[in-house]
Design a protein around this motif. Structure first.
Motif, mmCIF file in Angstrom:
data_model
loop_
_atom_site.group_PDB
_atom_site.id
_atom_site.type_symbol
_atom_site.label_atom_id
_atom_site.label_comp_id
_atom_site.label_asym_id
_atom_site.label_seq_id
_atom_site.Cartn_x
_atom_site.Cartn_y
_atom_site.Cartn_z
ATOM 1 N N ILE A 145 0.922 -1.221 -0.052
ATOM 2 C CA ILE A 145 0.099 -0.038 -0.025
ATOM 3 C C ILE A 145 0.807 1.151 0.122
ATOM 4 C CG2 ILE A 145 -1.635 1.419 1.174
ATOM 5 C CD1 ILE A 145 -2.663 -1.269 2.301
ATOM 6 N N THR A 146 0.824 1.967 -1.087
ATOM 7 C CA THR A 146 1.621 3.193 -1.193
ATOM 8 C C THR A 146 0.969 4.345 -0.864
ATOM 9 O OG1 THR A 146 0.816 3.718 -3.434
ATOM 10 C CG2 THR A 146 2.474 1.735 -3.249
ATOM 11 N N ASP A 149 -1.805 5.538 -3.100
ATOM 12 C CA ASP A 149 -2.972 4.791 -2.815
ATOM 13 C C ASP A 149 -3.591 5.583 -1.778
ATOM 14 O OD1 ASP A 149 -2.615 2.491 -4.313
ATOM 15 O OD2 ASP A 149 -1.498 1.520 -3.009
ATOM 16 N N ILE A 150 -3.034 6.252 -0.664
ATOM 17 C CA ILE A 150 -3.743 7.068 0.374
ATOM 18 C C ILE A 150 -3.605 8.581 0.313
ATOM 19 C CG2 ILE A 150 -3.417 5.044 2.005
ATOM 20 C CD1 ILE A 150 -1.212 6.733 3.258
ATOM 21 N N TRP A 173 -11.374 3.300 6.087
ATOM 22 C CA TRP A 173 -12.358 3.490 4.857
ATOM 23 C C TRP A 173 -13.357 4.739 5.223
ATOM 24 C CZ3 TRP A 173 -13.661 0.206 8.566
ATOM 25 C CH2 TRP A 173 -15.321 0.173 9.048
ATOM 26 N N ALA A 358 -3.959 -6.847 2.108
ATOM 27 C CA ALA A 358 -3.792 -5.735 1.278
ATOM 28 C C ALA A 358 -4.790 -5.393 0.300
ATOM 29 C CB ALA A 358 -2.386 -5.604 0.803
ATOM 30 N N ASP A 359 -5.315 -6.364 -0.428
ATOM 31 C CA ASP A 359 -6.257 -6.364 -1.273
ATOM 32 C C ASP A 359 -7.750 -5.836 -0.796
ATOM 33 O OD1 ASP A 359 -6.872 -6.166 -4.119
ATOM 34 O OD2 ASP A 359 -8.273 -8.243 -3.911
ATOM 35 N N LYS A 362 -7.117 -1.875 0.056
ATOM 36 C CA LYS A 362 -7.173 -1.408 -1.310
ATOM 37 C C LYS A 362 -8.545 -1.009 -1.563
ATOM 38 C CE LYS A 362 -2.639 -2.069 -2.870
ATOM 39 N NZ LYS A 362 -1.592 -2.443 -4.036
ATOM 40 N N THR A 363 -9.227 -2.048 -1.476
ATOM 41 C CA THR A 363 -10.543 -2.043 -2.144
ATOM 42 C C THR A 363 -11.719 -1.380 -1.451
ATOM 43 O OG1 THR A 363 -10.534 -4.324 -3.124
ATOM 44 C CG2 THR A 363 -12.600 -3.467 -2.948
ATOM 45 N N CYS A 365 -10.978 0.850 1.150
ATOM 46 C CA CYS A 365 -10.347 1.928 1.887
ATOM 47 C C CYS A 365 -9.725 2.978 0.930
ATOM 48 C CB CYS A 365 -9.244 1.748 2.937
ATOM 49 S SG CYS A 365 -9.870 0.747 4.315
ATOM 50 N N THR A 366 -9.611 2.393 -0.537
ATOM 51 C CA THR A 366 -8.754 3.498 -1.387
ATOM 52 C C THR A 366 -9.448 3.371 -2.640
ATOM 53 O OG1 THR A 366 -7.188 1.958 -2.451
ATOM 54 C CG2 THR A 366 -6.534 3.030 -0.202
ATOM 55 N N ASP A 367 -10.266 2.703 -3.173
ATOM 56 C CA ASP A 367 -11.050 2.454 -4.596
ATOM 57 C C ASP A 367 -12.047 3.445 -4.564
ATOM 58 O OD1 ASP A 367 -11.244 1.125 -7.138
ATOM 59 O OD2 ASP A 367 -13.375 0.892 -6.270
#
Length: 468
Positions: A145-146, A149-150, A173, A358-359, A362-363, A365-367
């Motif tokens: 998670i970069t 990403d956030i 999220w 991580a997925d 990402k899904t 909290c960041t998508d």
């Protein structure tokens, strides 16, 4: 249930790894399977066995309620790779029970079989520092998670989840700015209007809020439900943390809450209820005389919408205008901007399923697309400035709030949130001060006795802290 607390645990984790074990395991319950997830308690995990060194197919997520479980099932479960199962290990948070169960599991992490390992766990703002400043949480960059990403997240949600070296250890999220959620019909009766801008004028500061509370009383209504309703508006605006070194410090804002609540109780401006009690919840329902509640977005969706219904969803009712007080509410800023709560996801050190963890992060909290759906479908306030600002300017409407779009108010409040005054002890101290003061508000003890009871509870929870 008696807790086993190792002295110095919280202080130690600020500079080193989590070093203490706690008791108070959750009660064993039946394991159920639904949509690729299971629900167990911490005891049941002991029954699973895996070959040493083998990656497990069970992703264990530690939680205290089903809020995130619902988000997972609605927005990620269909993406879970075949052959894997997500297991939610649930322990209620009262009296630190959740932290105790989690601490014990993390303490045993190194020796746990693959399917028993904690893969991800959730934390709240009141105790997040305890975990991000320990070796029990992974640097999110280690799992992919970069910073990019956030990049759209609200700053306070990132800073609060960083350790003392600035390493990102948690992700959320949601944002939790709070507003004042009031009954439209009562506003019309007492103030002559239900327009949020006009109602705001009547509660723009605490003096105005007090005057409006008197008007509500004169017409047979209550300004707030009970003792704890205004607490977060004060505790989130303190000038210093609860603990200075190892000494407990009561901020003037907390003193102001005590003074105001005693005044409201004596004058009949509240119903003498306690947060989360059935009587408190019923104040949101069809027979209520309560004007309003201080609530973040999760409180509107996760609490008030359900409590407002005359016919519960379990009985075939729907969340729609005309069912109880649903739709007879609106939002305005209130006397002060504040934050209440927040849930952060942490990747547990030693997880054997870091890629899936991580997925999930990402899904949810960041998508952008997923987060937009969460707002539109759940009325949550997501941790994504781009998404929230766009929806604030859109035709988005909250049916619970009578078709109002409150998102710009939430966005503005989110930018003002300052979480720099938190400490690892906040959950326990916030709960203790509220509990101790209930007897004082009810008139069964004087204030000095209530304070002595507060200090006694501190010694029981945190023997390493000083109160004088």
């Amino acid at each position: 249930m008696k807790k086993k607390v190792v002295s110095g645990l919280l202080c130690a984790v600020m500079v080193a790894s989590l070093t203490a074990g706690c008791g108070a395991k959750s009660t064993q319950t039946q394991e159920t399977t639904k949509g690729g997830t299971t629900e167990t308690t911490s005891k049941e995990a002991e029954a699973k066995k895996e070959e040493p060194g083998k990656e497990g197919k069970v992703i264990n997520i530690y939680v205290w309620n089903d809020e995130f479980k619902a988000r997972y099932e609605d927005y990620y479960a269909s993406k879970l790779p075949a052959g894997y199962t997500v297991n939610f290990v649930t322990t209620p948070s009262e009296n630190n029970a959740y932290q105790n169960a989690l601490d014990e599991a993390l303490l045993n992490q190194a020796d746990a079989k693959a399917d028993d390992k904690v893969d991800m766990f959730l934390v709240e703002a009141d105790y997040i520092l305890k975990y991000v400043n320990s070796d029990s949480t992974l640097d999110l960059k280690e799992i992919g998670i970069t910073d990019q990403d956030i990049s759209k997240q609200y700053d306070y949600t990132k800073v609060i989840a960083q350790d003392t070296k600035g390493v990102q250890k948690g992700i959320s999220w949601q944002g939790c700015p709070g507003l004042y959620i009031y009954r439209r019909s009562i506003a019309k009766d007492v103030l002559g209007t239900d327009d949020p801008a006009e109602v705001q004028k009547a509660i723009n500061d605490w003096d105005s809020f007090d005057k409006t509370a008197a008007k509500m009383k004169d017409k047979g209504y209550y300004m707030v439900s009970g003792f704890d309703d205004t607490y977060r508006t004060f505790s989130n605006n303190v000038s210093s943390p609860w603990v200075n070194g190892d000494k407990v410090v009561i901020d003037p804002k907390i003193e102001k809450w005590i003074e105001q609540t005693k005044n409201y109780t004596d004058k009949g401006y509240n119903q003498k209820t306690v947060l989360w009690a059935a009587e408190w919840a019923s104040g949101q329902g069809p027979d209520s005389k309560v004007f309003g509640y201080f609530m973040p977005a999760w409180g509107v969706d996760f609490v008030m919408a359900k409590n407002s219904l005359a016919k519960a969803e379990a009985d075939g009712g729907k969340q729609e205008a005309g069912n109880g007080t649903f739709g007879d509410w609106a939002a305005t800023i209130g006397p002060e901007s504040y934050n209440w709560g927040g849930t952060w996801l942490c990747a547990a050190a030693g997880t054997d399923n870091a890629d899936i963890v991580a997925d999930i992060m990402k899904t949810i909290c960041t998508d952008d697309a997923t987060m937009k759906k969460i707002v539109e479908e759940k009325n949550d306030f997501v941790n994504n400035k781009t998404v929230m600002e766009a929806l604030a300017k859109s035709d988005y409407k909250s049916q619970f709030l009578g078709g109002q779009n409150p998102l710009q108010m939430y966005c503005d409040a989110a930018e003002k949130i300052d979480m720099s005054k938190i400490s690892p002890y906040d959950q326990g101290l916030n709960e203790s001060i509220q509990t101790a003061m209930h007897d004082y508000f009810n008139g069964t003890v004087d204030k000095d006795t209530a304070m002595k009871n507060f200090y006694t509870s501190i010694k029981e929870k945190y023997p390493e802290l000083k109160t004088e």
